[in-house]
Enzyme design. Sequence first.
Site, PDB file in Angstrom:
ATOM      1  N   HIS A 158       0.056  19.330 -28.016  1.00 17.52           N
ATOM      2  CA  HIS A 158      -1.030  18.810 -28.857  1.00 17.52           C
ATOM      3  C   HIS A 158      -1.804  17.680 -28.172  1.00 17.52           C
ATOM      4  CE1 HIS A 158       0.198  21.271 -32.158  1.00 17.52           C
ATOM      5  NE2 HIS A 158       1.351  20.659 -32.335  1.00 17.52           N
ATOM      6  N   ASP A 193       4.931  28.319 -29.713  1.00 17.90           N
ATOM      7  CA  ASP A 193       5.230  27.356 -30.774  1.00 17.90           C
ATOM      8  C   ASP A 193       4.571  27.815 -32.078  1.00 17.90           C
ATOM      9  OD1 ASP A 193       6.055  24.107 -30.757  1.00 17.90           O
ATOM     10  OD2 ASP A 193       4.676  24.692 -32.353  1.00 17.90           O
ATOM     11  N   HIS A 195       2.969  26.045 -34.050  1.00 11.74           N
ATOM     12  CA  HIS A 195       1.690  25.347 -34.139  1.00 11.74           C
ATOM     13  C   HIS A 195       0.821  25.696 -32.927  1.00 11.74           C
ATOM     14  CE1 HIS A 195       4.615  22.710 -36.297  1.00 11.74           C
ATOM     15  NE2 HIS A 195       3.648  22.700 -37.191  1.00 11.74           N
ATOM     16  N   ASP A 282      10.192  26.300 -33.177  1.00  9.98           N
ATOM     17  CA  ASP A 282       9.952  26.054 -34.593  1.00  9.98           C
ATOM     18  C   ASP A 282       9.402  27.267 -35.331  1.00  9.98           C
ATOM     19  OD1 ASP A 282       7.659  25.785 -33.090  1.00  9.98           O
ATOM     20  OD2 ASP A 282       7.133  23.801 -33.825  1.00  9.98           O
TER      21      ASP A 282
END
Length: 340
Positions: A158, A193, A195, A282
């Site tokens: 990120h 991931d 995200h 995740d």
Amino acid sequence: MKAIFDERQWRHDPRHFMANGKVLPSPEQPARIARLIEGARAAGCEMQAPDDAGMGPLAAVHSPEYLSFLQTIYTRWQRIDGAGDEVIPNIHPANRTDSYPRSAVGQAGYHQADTACPIGEGTWEAAYWSAQVAITGADLLASGARAAYALSRPPGHHAFGDLAGGFCFLNNSGIAAKRLRARGLSPAILDVDVHHGNGTQGIFYDRDDVLTVSLHADPARFYPFFWGHAEERGTGRGLGYNLNLPLPRGTDDEGFLRALDTALARISAFGADVVVVALGLDAYEGDPFKGFAVTTPGFSRIGAAIAGLGLPTLFVQEGGYLCDELGHNLTAVLTGFEGA
């Protein structure tokens, strides 16, 4: 397979996380390290410390202004009368072209996208060595290794070139890819991931020498919200070199693996000769973020599918949060890859 980790990565110990207007403990806890080390060892990995490649590889991805901020902001923050224990922004510019303030508070707002990336006393040191872990992994591949696992924590996908966010400060996967590119290799970054890897996308969005591919929960209703949509394909020379595969919440093994087939076909079409996997765990059905429903056997199939590319592969740790199966899921990916 070699696994790389540095003990100084324990030093980042964030205390602040805000979700839905409520202040909670950060999910990105140092205890993740112990679970991931157990998982790597169970997969037969040989642990080693990273080399120190210095600031050069970091500066190849991140602006000197941003690196200076990360190195100094905690000390400057402590000089503010009544300041909290962590650097947490409370104001943000409307866009990246607004003026750059001298104030520590203003610079925190400029360089920290959200409240999920608090900077404490040990954050810079941990982030620096997390990046060096990824760099060492890249160097192993450039020297002929088939695969390596970089236990990079704090994570990185990120983080933009001058902006922290979502638990991330330095973009470890991006730094590793640039390192491989500097060695004359043609890297693809595959982000699995839950995200979207918005920072990674932003760093390479106008480039045609690094392919970026991300499978993730549809950002229409999931972090990071503003990036990761299917129509984001790159710009300028990078048009067509970014592929986003947003998937519905609750996607299971079969749905994830179908999308992964599409991702792997794009990597083959790019002609990559090395792959950097931004390895978020995740997507697991029991992860605290509850975005997907991938099982532990599903992670083994993911590892095996990636091995099907037949390319040198660097696994760089991204998300995957505290649950009993975290280490088992890492073992599943790595053994699935090695056994394919």
